[in-house]
Write an enzyme that holds these catalytic residues in place. Sequence first.
Site, PDB file in Angstrom:
ATOM      1  N   GLY A 171      -0.205  -2.477 -10.265  1.00 16.25           N
ATOM      2  CA  GLY A 171      -0.253  -2.494 -11.753  1.00 16.25           C
ATOM      3  C   GLY A 171       1.201  -2.849 -12.230  1.00 16.25           C
ATOM      4  O   GLY A 171       2.027  -3.426 -11.895  1.00 16.25           O
ATOM      5  N   CYS A 172       1.469  -2.309 -13.535  1.00 13.44           N
ATOM      6  CA  CYS A 172       2.471  -2.467 -14.159  1.00 13.44           C
ATOM      7  C   CYS A 172       3.819  -1.831 -13.532  1.00 13.44           C
ATOM      8  O   CYS A 172       3.593  -0.651 -13.186  1.00 13.44           O
ATOM      9  CB  CYS A 172       2.353  -1.693 -15.753  1.00 13.44           C
ATOM     10  SG  CYS A 172       4.066  -1.625 -16.530  1.00 13.44           S
ATOM     11  N   PHE A 173       4.631  -2.754 -13.210  1.00 11.34           N
ATOM     12  CA  PHE A 173       5.878  -2.220 -12.538  1.00 11.34           C
ATOM     13  C   PHE A 173       6.650  -1.157 -13.133  1.00 11.34           C
ATOM     14  O   PHE A 173       7.159  -0.217 -12.418  1.00 11.34           O
ATOM     15  CB  PHE A 173       6.798  -3.382 -12.065  1.00 11.34           C
ATOM     16  CG  PHE A 173       7.324  -4.408 -13.177  1.00 11.34           C
ATOM     17  CD1 PHE A 173       7.321  -3.994 -14.394  1.00 11.34           C
ATOM     18  CD2 PHE A 173       7.641  -5.581 -12.566  1.00 11.34           C
ATOM     19  CE1 PHE A 173       7.972  -4.988 -15.478  1.00 11.34           C
ATOM     20  CE2 PHE A 173       8.202  -6.568 -13.602  1.00 11.34           C
ATOM     21  CZ  PHE A 173       8.341  -6.027 -14.875  1.00 11.34           C
TER      22      PHE A 173
END
Length: 176
Positions: free
Chosen positions: A9-11
């Site tokens: 997902g979002c880093f």
Amino acid sequence: MQTATFAGGCFWCVEAVFKRLRGVHGIASGYAGGTTQNPTYEQVCSGQTGHAEVIQIEFDESQIGFEDLLNVFFTSHDPTTLNRQGEDVGTQYRSAVFYHSEQQQQQAEAYISQHSADFDAPIVTEVTEINNYYAAENYHQDYFARNPQQVYCNAVIPPKLAKLRKRWLPLLKADD
């Protein structure tokens, strides 16, 4: 030192979790798995480059093993949703282990095989050899620590950190 690369997902979220683990000495947010050389955040977010948002971890195997990293990885995001994590949708948010050695590949595949029954749906995490990695722009590095009140971060990351502390306390750095 060893290197591990994960997409979950979002880093910003993944980085915030892994930076709290003992034995982790460096983390860089970036992009991997695509075809465009030196992509920008905007290009990756378009979904046209094939890259996933990743973190690349430098870790001391005498303090934390790759299997420990896999345990945290698979329990800190939903590895059963294809190309999404929560409200973040697109191939850039897919779940992936980008392995750096045959041993990492074998461990990741064994983890998925051994733990698939622990999840309510099939694990869709891809296990792929790292063939490219590009560091994300500087403003993405250590993003949560520098922007804890940013609305997205404030809503999504604290529950992940609470879950990390509850489930993996022995793996955390002493100051966390």
